[in-house]
Design an enzyme around this catalytic site. Structure first.
Site, PDB file in Angstrom:
ATOM      1  N   ASP A  33       0.852  -1.195   0.000  1.00 25.86           N
ATOM      2  CA  ASP A  33       0.000   0.000   0.000  1.00 25.86           C
ATOM      3  C   ASP A  33       0.887   1.244   0.000  1.00 25.86           C
ATOM      4  O   ASP A  33       1.760   1.397   0.852  1.00 25.86           O
ATOM      5  CB  ASP A  33      -0.923  -0.014   1.227  1.00 25.86           C
ATOM      6  CG  ASP A  33      -2.105   0.936   1.072  1.00 25.86           C
ATOM      7  OD1 ASP A  33      -1.901   2.067   0.589  1.00 25.86           O
ATOM      8  OD2 ASP A  33      -3.227   0.548   1.438  1.00 25.86           O
ATOM      9  N   SER A  74      -7.368   3.918  -1.273  1.00 25.28           N
ATOM     10  CA  SER A  74      -7.159   2.467  -1.286  1.00 25.28           C
ATOM     11  C   SER A  74      -8.440   1.678  -1.538  1.00 25.28           C
ATOM     12  O   SER A  74      -8.376   0.538  -1.990  1.00 25.28           O
ATOM     13  CB  SER A  74      -6.529   2.010   0.031  1.00 25.28           C
ATOM     14  OG  SER A  74      -5.236   2.537   0.145  1.00 25.28           O
ATOM     15  N   THR A 127      -7.996  -2.131   1.791  1.00 28.00           N
ATOM     16  CA  THR A 127      -7.355  -3.031   0.813  1.00 28.00           C
ATOM     17  C   THR A 127      -7.832  -4.484   0.955  1.00 28.00           C
ATOM     18  O   THR A 127      -8.368  -5.042  -0.011  1.00 28.00           O
ATOM     19  CB  THR A 127      -5.820  -2.919   0.892  1.00 28.00           C
ATOM     20  OG1 THR A 127      -5.451  -1.540   0.901  1.00 28.00           O
ATOM     21  CG2 THR A 127      -5.154  -3.633  -0.269  1.00 28.00           C
ATOM     22  N   ASP A 245       2.145   2.681   3.353  1.00 27.49           N
ATOM     23  CA  ASP A 245       1.264   3.838   3.162  1.00 27.49           C
ATOM     24  C   ASP A 245       1.240   4.749   4.400  1.00 27.49           C
ATOM     25  O   ASP A 245       1.258   5.975   4.265  1.00 27.49           O
ATOM     26  CB  ASP A 245      -0.147   3.320   2.860  1.00 27.49           C
ATOM     27  CG  ASP A 245      -1.190   4.413   2.767  1.00 27.49           C
ATOM     28  OD1 ASP A 245      -1.100   5.232   1.836  1.00 27.49           O
ATOM     29  OD2 ASP A 245      -2.097   4.441   3.623  1.00 27.49           O
ATOM     30  N   HIS A 249       2.089   8.698   4.770  1.00 25.68           N
ATOM     31  CA  HIS A 249       1.199   9.718   5.333  1.00 25.68           C
ATOM     32  C   HIS A 249       1.894  10.481   6.454  1.00 25.68           C
ATOM     33  O   HIS A 249       1.675  11.676   6.630  1.00 25.68           O
ATOM     34  CB  HIS A 249      -0.084   9.079   5.889  1.00 25.68           C
ATOM     35  CG  HIS A 249      -1.056   8.663   4.833  1.00 25.68           C
ATOM     36  ND1 HIS A 249      -1.680   9.561   4.003  1.00 25.68           N
ATOM     37  CD2 HIS A 249      -1.525   7.446   4.465  1.00 25.68           C
ATOM     38  CE1 HIS A 249      -2.488   8.915   3.172  1.00 25.68           C
ATOM     39  NE2 HIS A 249      -2.406   7.625   3.429  1.00 25.68           N
ATOM     40  N   ASP A 287      -1.294  -0.048  -4.685  1.00 21.81           N
ATOM     41  CA  ASP A 287      -2.592   0.526  -5.057  1.00 21.81           C
ATOM     42  C   ASP A 287      -2.444   1.984  -5.500  1.00 21.81           C
ATOM     43  O   ASP A 287      -3.249   2.507  -6.244  1.00 21.81           O
ATOM     44  CB  ASP A 287      -3.604   0.386  -3.909  1.00 21.81           C
ATOM     45  CG  ASP A 287      -3.059   0.847  -2.559  1.00 21.81           C
ATOM     46  OD1 ASP A 287      -1.864   1.218  -2.468  1.00 21.81           O
ATOM     47  OD2 ASP A 287      -3.838   0.836  -1.594  1.00 21.81           O
ATOM     48  N   HIS A 288      -1.353   2.632  -5.023  1.00 16.28           N
ATOM     49  CA  HIS A 288      -1.048   4.028  -5.379  1.00 16.28           C
ATOM     50  C   HIS A 288       0.242   4.384  -4.677  1.00 16.28           C
ATOM     51  O   HIS A 288       0.737   3.607  -3.846  1.00 16.28           O
ATOM     52  CB  HIS A 288      -2.163   4.973  -4.918  1.00 16.28           C
ATOM     53  CG  HIS A 288      -2.498   4.790  -3.467  1.00 16.28           C
ATOM     54  ND1 HIS A 288      -1.668   5.215  -2.453  1.00 16.28           N
ATOM     55  CD2 HIS A 288      -3.534   4.143  -2.853  1.00 16.28           C
ATOM     56  CE1 HIS A 288      -2.183   4.869  -1.300  1.00 16.28           C
ATOM     57  NE2 HIS A 288      -3.322   4.203  -1.498  1.00 16.28           N
TER      58      HIS A 288
HETATM   59 MG    MG Z   1      -4.258  -0.770   2.602  1.00 16.48          MG
HETATM   60 ZN    ZN Z   2      -3.201   5.994   2.303  1.00 20.40          ZN
END
Ligand code: MG
Ligand code: ZN
Length: 350
Positions: A33, A74, A127, A245, A249, A287-288
């Site tokens: 992620d 996500s 996710t 992820d 952040h 996912d990004h």
């Molecule tokens: Mg996730």
């Molecule tokens: Zn995120």
């Protein structure tokens, strides 16, 4: 008439026998992620200029935008990869016409696959939820938990137990999930002979790996692969390195690197494990990207990386897709994240 039927059976019988013997490929989808190319680069250099991803044979690029936003979340990107539709940010398993869509996990189950989900977040987080839930908001954790309790997931490991047994409707889903053996440790997961097994690693969201209390992702992966291996059926397994992820952040390089390292170890474990299971397609993607991470400087000595973040959110940059195993070649090129579903479906339908 009887003779015709007899003749037909003689011809069809060996074919159907063959069809049963030919095992469809296993699919292991691994999602980092927020793992863009800079996260991979930083993780690789920081790990002495090595990453498990160098063992992969084909590489593609995935366009991650959602239906309504250039920058996805996500939920929308999980749904795109799991079910092949671009939906609105925040939505899980429902398309823009408000129709529920089946995930590759659910479709593969219908085709005789065993299924597994592993995450380093809670199991109801966007996710993993994209593979079994259908909700208009990713924040409906209790509804997602209820859908999880009724899902076709055979094995799962992740956090978020409170959404199952500390609910506003006073239901205790752990007691209702009679078809599951809900275990309390990885060693019990290994010893269980139940058809469906679940392990909640945490009441809420799991800690970061650097705290030293979390089960390494590679150990969770080994345990689930051991169970799947014993079932002697093809399987679909999704493994998420969820907190790369969260490091993005937080704009914390050390958080990103330790989570990448945990995920990288899990990729290596999958690669090693599948050396004896050549009929396994491994897909590693994201996912990004998160944090708009770039690497404007560093030191060649010890490959030290100095990163800079440009946002505390996600970015629209394309993410890489690494594949190895049967049909790995169909994942090369540039395509929408929805094509990851379509390509996996092709493999399941073989
Ligand atoms: Mg996730
Ligand atoms: Zn995120």
């Amino acid at each position: 008439m009887k003779r015709t039927i007899l003749l037909i059976s003689i011809f069809i019988f060996p074919i159907s026998l063959f069809a049963q013997e030919k095992k469809q490929p296993n699919i292991i989808l691994m999602i980092g992620d927020g793992m863009g190319l800079s996260q991979i680069t930083a993780g690789m250099y920081s790990n002495g200029n090595k990453t498990a991803l160098e063992e992969f044979t084909f590489i593609g690029l995935s366009k991650t935008h959602s239906h309504n936003s250039l920058v996805t979340d996500s939920a929308a990107s999980g749904t795109a990869m799991a079910s092949g539709v671009k939906t609105l940010n925040g939505v899980i398993g429902i398309n823009i016409k408000n129709q529920k869509v089946k995930s590759i996990l659910e479709i593969s189950k219908e085709r005789g696959y065993q299924t597994g989900l592993i995450a380093t977040s809670s199991i109801v987080h966007a996710t993993p939820a994209s593979f079994y839930a259908k909700v208009l908001s990713r924040k409906e954790y209790q509804k997602i938990a209820l859908q999880m309790s009724e899902s076709v997931v055979d094995y799962f490991i992740g956090g978020g137990q409170k959404h199952f047994n500390n609910r506003s409707d006073n239901r205790n889903l752990l007691k209702e999930m009679k078809d599951y053996d809900i275990v309390s440790s990885l060693s019990r997961f290994d010893k269980s002979e139940a058809a469906k097994i679940g392990l909640f690693t945490n009441r809420d969201e799991p800690n970061r790996i650097s705290d030293g209390t979390r089960i390494p992702l590679k150990d969770a992966v080994s345990s689930v692969l051991n169970q799947l291996d014993q079932d002697k059926k093809p399987f679909f397994l999704m493994v998420e390195g969820s907190q790369i992820d969260w490091g993005g952040h937080a704009n914390e390089m050390s958080y990103v690197l330790s989570e990448y390292n945990d995920f990288n170890d899990a990729i290596q474990t999958v690669l090693d494990y599948t050396k004896n299971m050549p009929n396994t397609l491994i897909i590693v993607t994201a996912d990004h990207e998160t944090g708009g991470l770039s690497i404007p400087k560093g030191k060649i000595k010890n490959f030290r990386v100095e990163g800079t973040f440009s946002t505390i959110g996600h970015t629209a940059t394309m993410v890489p897709v690494f594949t190895k195993g049967p049909s790995a070649e169909i994942f090369s090129g540039i395509y929408d994240n929805t094509s990851i579903f379509k390509k996996m479906l092709k493999v399941v339908n073989e």
